[in-house]
Motif scaffolding. Structure first.
Motif, PDB file in Angstrom:
ATOM      1  N   ALA A  87      24.807  34.198  35.607  1.00 31.06           N
ATOM      2  CA  ALA A  87      24.812  33.924  34.168  1.00 31.06           C
ATOM      3  C   ALA A  87      23.928  32.711  33.850  1.00 31.06           C
ATOM      4  CB  ALA A  87      26.235  33.695  33.685  1.00 31.06           C
ATOM      5  N   LEU A  88      24.036  31.644  34.640  1.00 25.40           N
ATOM      6  CA  LEU A  88      23.242  30.442  34.368  1.00 25.40           C
ATOM      7  C   LEU A  88      21.754  30.703  34.594  1.00 25.40           C
ATOM      8  CD1 LEU A  88      25.563  27.720  35.985  1.00 25.40           C
ATOM      9  CD2 LEU A  88      25.282  28.220  33.542  1.00 25.40           C
ATOM     10  N   ASP A  89      21.436  31.471  35.649  1.00 26.53           N
ATOM     11  CA  ASP A  89      20.030  31.842  35.888  1.00 26.53           C
ATOM     12  C   ASP A  89      19.487  32.612  34.693  1.00 26.53           C
ATOM     13  OD1 ASP A  89      20.082  30.667  38.358  1.00 26.53           O
ATOM     14  OD2 ASP A  89      20.268  32.543  39.493  1.00 26.53           O
TER      15      ASP A  89
ATOM     16  N   GLY B 191      27.466  38.606  22.752  1.00 32.11           N
ATOM     17  CA  GLY B 191      27.708  39.635  23.769  1.00 32.11           C
ATOM     18  C   GLY B 191      27.675  39.023  25.162  1.00 32.11           C
ATOM     19  N   PHE B 192      26.792  38.063  25.365  1.00 31.79           N
ATOM     20  CA  PHE B 192      26.670  37.373  26.644  1.00 31.79           C
ATOM     21  C   PHE B 192      27.965  36.633  26.974  1.00 31.79           C
ATOM     22  CE2 PHE B 192      25.341  34.347  29.765  1.00 31.79           C
ATOM     23  CZ  PHE B 192      24.185  34.851  30.342  1.00 31.79           C
ATOM     24  N   LEU B 193      28.474  35.898  25.991  1.00 31.76           N
ATOM     25  CA  LEU B 193      29.713  35.132  26.195  1.00 31.76           C
ATOM     26  C   LEU B 193      30.890  36.062  26.492  1.00 31.76           C
ATOM     27  CD1 LEU B 193      31.008  32.148  24.168  1.00 31.76           C
ATOM     28  CD2 LEU B 193      32.451  34.112  24.405  1.00 31.76           C
ATOM     29  N   LEU B 194      31.014  37.138  25.723  1.00 29.91           N
ATOM     30  CA  LEU B 194      32.146  38.056  25.909  1.00 29.91           C
ATOM     31  C   LEU B 194      32.050  38.767  27.257  1.00 29.91           C
ATOM     32  CD1 LEU B 194      32.324  39.580  22.303  1.00 29.91           C
ATOM     33  CD2 LEU B 194      33.777  37.784  23.275  1.00 29.91           C
ATOM     34  N   TRP B 195      30.837  39.075  27.665  1.00 32.31           N
ATOM     35  CA  TRP B 195      30.626  39.710  28.982  1.00 32.31           C
ATOM     36  C   TRP B 195      31.097  38.753  30.086  1.00 32.31           C
ATOM     37  CZ3 TRP B 195      27.527  38.209  33.129  1.00 32.31           C
ATOM     38  CH2 TRP B 195      27.377  39.162  34.147  1.00 32.31           C
TER      39      TRP B 195
ATOM     40  N   SER C  84      27.217  45.697  34.564  1.00 31.63           N
ATOM     41  CA  SER C  84      26.828  44.715  35.577  1.00 31.63           C
ATOM     42  C   SER C  84      25.982  43.595  34.974  1.00 31.63           C
ATOM     43  CB  SER C  84      26.070  45.407  36.710  1.00 31.63           C
ATOM     44  OG  SER C  84      24.963  46.068  36.170  1.00 31.63           O
ATOM     45  N   ALA C  85      25.560  43.742  33.720  1.00 35.94           N
ATOM     46  CA  ALA C  85      24.800  42.685  33.044  1.00 35.94           C
ATOM     47  C   ALA C  85      25.189  42.688  31.568  1.00 35.94           C
ATOM     48  CB  ALA C  85      23.307  42.945  33.204  1.00 35.94           C
TER      49      ALA C  85
ATOM     50  N   HIS D  93      34.301  39.348  32.736  1.00 31.57           N
ATOM     51  CA  HIS D  93      34.138  39.423  34.199  1.00 31.57           C
ATOM     52  C   HIS D  93      34.847  38.281  34.918  1.00 31.57           C
ATOM     53  CE1 HIS D  93      31.698  43.021  34.677  1.00 31.57           C
ATOM     54  NE2 HIS D  93      31.409  42.778  33.421  1.00 31.57           N
ATOM     55  N   LEU D  94      34.945  37.141  34.239  1.00 33.33           N
ATOM     56  CA  LEU D  94      35.709  36.044  34.840  1.00 33.33           C
ATOM     57  C   LEU D  94      37.176  36.450  34.973  1.00 33.33           C
ATOM     58  CD1 LEU D  94      35.717  33.150  35.937  1.00 33.33           C
ATOM     59  CD2 LEU D  94      36.071  32.332  33.603  1.00 33.33           C
ATOM     60  N   LEU D  95      37.716  37.063  33.926  1.00 35.56           N
ATOM     61  CA  LEU D  95      39.103  37.552  33.987  1.00 35.56           C
ATOM     62  C   LEU D  95      39.277  38.531  35.153  1.00 35.56           C
ATOM     63  CD1 LEU D  95      40.228  38.355  30.321  1.00 35.56           C
ATOM     64  CD2 LEU D  95      40.994  36.473  31.768  1.00 35.56           C
ATOM     65  N   ARG D  96      38.324  39.438  35.277  1.00 31.37           N
ATOM     66  CA  ARG D  96      38.410  40.452  36.342  1.00 31.37           C
ATOM     67  C   ARG D  96      38.431  39.775  37.717  1.00 31.37           C
ATOM     68  NH1 ARG D  96      34.602  42.668  39.315  1.00 31.37           N
ATOM     69  NH2 ARG D  96      32.810  41.942  38.114  1.00 31.37           N
ATOM     70  N   LEU D  97      37.554  38.804  37.899  1.00 27.30           N
ATOM     71  CA  LEU D  97      37.408  38.200  39.229  1.00 27.30           C
ATOM     72  C   LEU D  97      38.572  37.288  39.600  1.00 27.30           C
ATOM     73  CD1 LEU D  97      33.587  37.543  39.050  1.00 27.30           C
ATOM     74  CD2 LEU D  97      34.723  39.081  40.653  1.00 27.30           C
TER      75      LEU D  97
END
Ligand SMILES: [Zn+2]
Length: 261
Positions: A128-130, A142-146, A218-219, A150-154
């Motif tokens: 994400a930072l890259d 959309g970037f923030l929600l994505w 995935s993105a 995924h953080l929740l999932r992980l």
């Protein structure tokens, strides 16, 4: 040079700098995310002194090579050395990108723990930072929600979005979601009124579908759904993070305003 007690082990790890807090007049408390040790907090004594060996060696959203003395117990570790391996300089040129990067780092710091393998979260945050450093997202929100999804999932908090074929039918577009159990309320099994109303949220079918798409993507992607669905997902993730991770909504609301402004 820091001194270490005999119970410390020296460790080397790639580490993303998540947070920097002042500590005394010249020192910093720095929080990092490492793949192997999870969240690591170090004290950097004399960080702000003119001759400090740490000057310019770390900053928010840098990936560094970190050498630290790991204590057996959790807590603050002593740092021995660090140097940057990826500085993501272009982040500093865009206030929006740097604010979002700081938000993602802060959210990750609040959502992760120490002494736990965190390779998945490390890769997510690096990617994400890259991406933020390399090019402007097509859809900031959309970037923030994505990322939040995924953080929740992980970290093992992904909501269970399975529907019951009896209770959740197409004629009723709104479903009751139970925050404590992290799933939709199945009325034919659990009965009505067993959950406290303040532990419930109403979730629209469209929001559920968007959240599933987010979790499978995935993105990050631009959200093409109606505003009501987009707003529904913003609200739901905010409530869910507050409930399970005690995340204050105020910081997030400021971020959302910045991104939409
Ligand atoms: Zn049911």
């Amino acid at each position: 040079m820091e001194t270490a007690s005999s119970s410390s082990l020296i460790e080397k790890a790639q580490a993303i700098c998540l947070q920097i807090h002042p500590w005394s007049k010249t020192s910093h408390i720095v929080t990092w995310l490492t793949p192997g040790f999870g969240k690591v907090t170090t004290v950097v004594k004399g960080a702000c002194r003119a001759k400090s060996a740490f000057l310019g060696q770390y900053d928010l959203a840098y990936t560094c090579e970190l050498l630290f003395y790991r204590r057996e117990r959790e807590g603050v570790h002593a740092i021995r050395e660090c140097w940057p391996v990826c500085m993501r300089e272009p982040l500093r040129l865009s206030w929006r990108a740097s604010s979002l990067a700081a938000y993602l780092c802060g959210l990750t710091a609040r959502s992760t723990v120490g002494a736990q393998e965190s390779g998945g979260v490390f890769r997510l945050l690096s990617t994400a930072l890259d991406a933020l450093a390399e090019e402007k997202p097509q859809d900031w929100l959309g970037f923030l929600l994505w990322y939040e999804t995924h953080l929740l999932r992980l970290i093992g908090f992904m909501p269970d979005l399975t529907l019951c074929p009896i209770c959740h039918t197409e004629e009723h577009p709104w479903f009751r979601f139970s925050l404590p159990s992290g799933r939709f309320v199945c009325e034919h099994q659990s009965g009505r009124g067993t959950e406290r109303p303040d532990n419930m949220v109403q979730l629209h079918q469209g929001v559920r579908k968007l959240l599933i798409r987010m979790g499978n993507a995935s993105a990050p992607f631009p959200i093409a759904d109606p505003d009501s669905v987009r707003t529904g997902l913003i609200r739901f993730l905010g409530i869910f993070y507050r409930f399970h991770l005690d995340l204050p909504l105020s910081e997030r609301n400021v971020m959302l305003e910045l991104l939409q402004g």
